[in-house]
Design an enzyme around this catalytic site. Structure first.
Site, short mmCIF file in Angstrom:
data_model
loop_
_atom_site.label_atom_id
_atom_site.label_comp_id
_atom_site.label_asym_id
_atom_site.label_seq_id
_atom_site.Cartn_x
_atom_site.Cartn_y
_atom_site.Cartn_z
N ASP A 100 10.64 76.31 4.59
CA ASP A 100 12.04 76.28 5.04
C ASP A 100 12.59 77.69 5.20
OD1 ASP A 100 12.39 73.53 5.27
OD2 ASP A 100 12.62 73.31 3.09
N PRO A 103 13.18 78.26 11.56
CA PRO A 103 13.60 77.19 12.48
C PRO A 103 13.02 75.86 11.99
CG PRO A 103 11.79 78.45 13.42
CD PRO A 103 12.19 79.15 12.15
N ASN A 121 2.64 76.62 0.50
CA ASN A 121 2.78 75.43 -0.34
C ASN A 121 1.42 74.73 -0.46
OD1 ASN A 121 2.50 73.39 1.88
ND2 ASN A 121 4.26 74.55 2.63
O1 PMT Z 1 -1.53 68.00 3.70
P1 PMT Z 1 -1.77 67.10 2.49
O2 PMT Z 1 -2.34 67.86 1.32
O3 PMT Z 1 -2.58 65.88 2.86
O4 PMT Z 1 -0.36 66.57 2.01
C1 PMT Z 1 0.39 65.71 2.82
C2 PMT Z 1 1.89 66.01 2.75
C3 PMT Z 1 2.39 65.74 1.35
C4 PMT Z 1 2.15 67.47 3.14
C5 PMT Z 1 2.58 65.06 3.82
O5 PMT Z 1 2.35 63.73 3.48
C6 PMT Z 1 4.08 65.32 3.89
O6 PMT Z 1 4.87 64.81 3.15
N1 PMT Z 1 4.50 66.17 4.88
C7 PMT Z 1 5.88 66.62 5.05
C8 PMT Z 1 6.13 67.81 4.17
C9 PMT Z 1 7.52 68.40 4.33
O7 PMT Z 1 7.63 69.55 4.60
O8 PMT Z 1 8.51 67.58 4.21
P2 PMT Z 1 10.08 68.01 4.30
O9 PMT Z 1 10.78 66.88 3.68
O10 PMT Z 1 10.29 69.37 3.75
O11 PMT Z 1 10.35 68.08 5.87
C10 PMT Z 1 10.81 66.96 6.63
C11 PMT Z 1 10.18 66.97 7.99
O12 PMT Z 1 10.63 68.09 8.75
C12 PMT Z 1 8.67 67.05 7.97
O13 PMT Z 1 8.21 66.21 9.00
C13 PMT Z 1 8.37 68.50 8.28
O14 PMT Z 1 7.14 68.67 8.98
C14 PMT Z 1 9.55 68.88 9.18
N2 PMT Z 1 9.96 70.29 9.05
C15 PMT Z 1 10.48 70.77 7.90
C16 PMT Z 1 10.93 72.07 7.84
C17 PMT Z 1 10.82 72.89 8.98
N3 PMT Z 1 11.24 74.16 8.96
N4 PMT Z 1 10.31 72.40 10.11
C18 PMT Z 1 9.87 71.12 10.17
O15 PMT Z 1 9.37 70.67 11.20
#
Ligand code: PMT
Length: 415
Positions: free
Chosen positions: A285, A313, A215
């Site tokens: 994911d 995971p 991504n």
């Molecule tokens: O890196 P940059 O270019 O500066 O961009 C920053 C960002 C946009 C990546 C950052 O600000 C951000 O939003 N990060 C979270 C991205 C994300 O994957 O969000 P999510 O809504 O899909 O996941 C929710 C949370 O679960 C996140 O804290 C993620 O790290 C965590 N997660 C998600 C999926 C997974 N399999 N394991 C996880 O730990």
């Protein structure tokens, strides 16, 4: 990079050595980072780089003379010594180090060092044999005993052709070290004594030996948070996607990972001693059900292809379950209904706090230098939400650290 709310006054002292040319770049970087910079040079430094260069870069007169009638009318040595918030000597020659260690004051630079009550950072640079000399080492020990802060030289090829310790670190590294030092002295040490683990950047899920799923995360947000946590006094471990092209902030331990499985394994290990876990990484994911052992070939006459994916995971959720006492901070990257989705993740993953950004706005979020976030706190806390308006990621990171420090403080009231 460290974010500074005020403009620290840096008095840059340059002594004689081939590395003096790096100080010109350092002066520029410090000014760009928001510092006020004045320069003083020894006579030997002027043999390597002209005061005119530093004057043009800083926009201020460069100080070279101890006894100068005109200087004493303006900014004489005592005024300079009082003006500085921090004195930085880079490069610091063996000769100047020897003088300082013995309280000698035979030129402007050494006199100012005796006359100032500002902290003094020295970045020695010299031939490796001189660096290894017991007298030089003894002088450095003496200086650190007197409260001087030492920036350790790099090892490598030297201008004289020798190889070994004694190279002045690159200006970017010096600048980051100075800014971190200034921040440590001026910012509240709200995370002192805490160990913070931060995930950053994108994971990579291989499809075959030449392709992967990933991504747009560049790691900027996570790295800014690492610097902000360090500046607040924390020990920081950065578990980073290996394609992040940023330098880890000075003093932060970076561990590179590829897949979500690797990120989880490292986090499970380092979180054993963590107090706070912050998940800024954009973790895939899904991953391939099976990674093709050889490059997948294009088949003539077949237009489509289906890849079978299985769930990865959830790193964050697993850390929360495994280490319930670690304060957990999630991020959410959303493109619609940001508040609803973020609050859903806060509850579903049992987090203490979540910060959501709307990544459909390309001026914030992925890859940009700015961000804008809404922060939501778990139900048990008295505080429910906080808006962080659009600002550089370094500023947002500092505000997030304030939120984390607030809910992790012993005095904070939980409902
Ligand atoms: O890196 P940059 O270019 O500066 O961009 C920053 C960002 C946009 C990546 C950052 O600000 C951000 O939003 N990060 C979270 C991205 C994300 O994957 O969000 P999510 O809504 O899909 O996941 C929710 C949370 O679960 C996140 O804290 C993620 O790290 C965590 N997660 C998600 C999926 C997974 N399999 N394991 C996880 O730990």
């Amino acid at each position: 990079m460290t974010d500074l709310t005020t403009s620290p006054k840096i008095l840059l002292g340059i002594t004689g050595g081939i590395a003096a040319y790096k100080s010109a770049v350092l002066a520029r970087l410090l000014i760009k980072a928001g510092c006020e910079v004045r320069v003083m040079m020894t006579a030997a430094a002027c043999e390597f780089i002209t005061p005119m260069t530093l004057q043009a870069l800083t926009g201020h007169e460069v100080h070279t003379e101890l006894l100068d009638e005109t200087a004493e009318l303006g900014m004489g040595h005592i005024e300079l010594a009082k003006w500085a918030d921090v004195v930085v000597i880079a490069p610091a020659s063996a000769n100047t180090i020897g003088k300082l260690a013995n309280g000698l004051a035979d030129n402007l630079l050494t006199t100012v060092c005796l006359a100032t009550d500002a902290p003094i950072l020295i970045a020695p640079a010299m031939n490796q044999q001189m660096w290894a000399n017991a007298i030089v080492q003894d002088n450095l020990i003496k200086l650190t005993r007197f409260g001087y802060e030492l920036i350790t030289p790099d090892s490598g090829e030297q201008a004289c052709g020798d190889v070994g310790m004694g190279r002045l670190p690159e200006p970017e590294v010096l600048c980051e070290t100075i800014l971190a030092f200034v921040a440590r002295r001026h910012l509240p040490q709200s995370l002192a004594g805490k160990t913070v683990v931060i995930t950053a950047g994108a994971t990579l899920e291989p499809i075959d030996p030449v392709r992967f799923l990933s991504n747009h995360s560049t790691g900027k947000m996570g790295y800014a948070l690492a610097a902000a946590c360090r500046d607040a006094g924390a020990d920081v471990v950065l578990v980073s996607g290996k394609r992040v092209h940023l330098q880890a902030p000075q003093g932060v331990r970076r561990i590179d990972v590829g897949t979500a499985d690797e990120m989880l394994a490292v986090c499970l290990d380092v979180c054993r001693t963590a107090d706070v876990f912050i998940a800024t990484a954009a973790v895939a994911d899904y991953k391939m059900a099976t990674i093709a052992p050889h490059k997948i070939k294009k088949t003539d006459g077949v237009d489509g292809m289906t890849l079978e994916l299985i769930k990865n995971p959830d790193v964050l959720a697993t850390i929360v379950k495994t280490y319930p006492d670690v304060l957990s901070v999630g991020f959410a990257a959303e493109t619609q209904d940001t508040e609803t989705y973020a609050k859903g993740k806060l509850v579903a993953k049992n987090l203490d706090m979540i910060a959501v950004n709307d990544v459909s706005d390309t001026s914030i979020g992925f890859g940009s230098d700015d961000n804008a976030m809404m922060v939501f706190f778990a139900d048990k806390y008295a505080k429910t939400a906080q808006k962080l308006p659009k600002a550089p990621k370094s500023t947002i990171a500092r505000q997030l650290v304030d939120c984390i420090a607030l809910i992790s403080s012993n005095n904070y009231s939980i409902k």
